[in-house]
Design a protein around this motif. Sequence first.
Motif: not given
Length: 414
Positions: A266-267, A207-212, A226-237, A216-224
């Motif tokens: 989610a950007t 599951v790729v979440v664009s924007g943290y 549920m057993g997903a392997k979460v990938i985050v993409t960002e432009t902010d270091a 984005g934090r909330g989506i990543a947390m819930r996807a994780k």
Amino acid sequence: MSKIANPKLAAQGKLKIEWAESRMPVLMQIKKEFSKAKPLKGLTVAACLHVTKETAVLMRTLRAGGAKVVLCGSNPLSTQDDVAAQLAKEGISVFAWRGNHKQYYWCLKKALDFEPNITMDDGGDLIITIHSKRKELIRNMIGGSEETTTGVIRFKAMEKDGALKFPVIAVNDAQTKHLFDNRYGTGQSTIDGILRSTNVLFSGKNVVVSGYGWVGRGIAMRAKGMGAKVIVTETDAVKALEAAMDGYQVMSLNAAAKIGDIFITATGNKHILRREHFSKMKDGVILANAGHFNVEIKIPDMEKMKNGKRKIRENLEEYKLRNGKKLYLIGEGRLVNLTAAEGHPSEVMDMSFSNQALVASYLAERPKLRPRVYSVPKELDNLVAALKLKSMKYSIDTMSKEQKKYLETWQEGT
């Protein structure tokens, strides 16, 4: 006066609103107090919000406070027609129906024809329209409030350019809003929308979440969860580093495009997923947007690349690309949690809309604030938190005088 889909849906809408009220104790307490004090007496409030059962509870609260209330939808696909029908039956002017793509701005115009003193936005469209096309209304305005990150960004840009002509309070920036609504509300309701549209298994998926940000934090947390392997993409270091420290994979979107199974934007920005990403994606990928506007997934690129398109399920379109692969888009690329589900749970919106109601009262008491973007006053934010804790039967400690003095002075030392 209203324009809605079907007045006959009111009975079901009434039941939905009653259910929401039973889950929104803080706003119901504010409504009770508003009924006595009438802080909005003589004022007109125009709201451009998602027309949901929770929004209906807010509208009832504002009217209890003495306001004349008019409501239009902030998204063509987020209106719950049965809720709109019940509000209209109760005498609240509503201009909203699901699927009002072509008449979206007509609905805004009708709401502004009521010449509001206070506005409530979710995305900024009412205030932007006043400043660009209905400037004669500025003289009536006491101020406005903004519910979401996207709108706050727009108004801060207006303030910076000297274009903002009346005060706006950033409800989104209240701690009792973004820390809970954006994170827990969007996290849960986004997954809800994807599941209703696809019934797909999250466990084991990339599951790729664009924007943290908080969304984005909330989506990543819930996807994780549920057993997903979460990938985050960002432009902010800094945000990318935080995502890595939180245990997620962090990589460029070009790299993620090759391995993702479900993509969620989610950007708050435009054209996050576009041609170069679509061309790299695997067959069967699911695309969803949790940002406010339908610009994060560049749909015109998909249209140019397609060899065919068809509706597979409710709120789910299949794009067959010329390379033979199929991509699945949920809810026309609009807010997935509201187009394909019911939005945030009432318990979360209890805090967000309590802030909205209190901010409206705050503005009514201060008609001479200068034009700028304001934070929600800390005392209001803390009041909402305290009332929410009380409704949940939680208690917290109180600092002693000695402890307060220790924190507020420097003489004592270590």
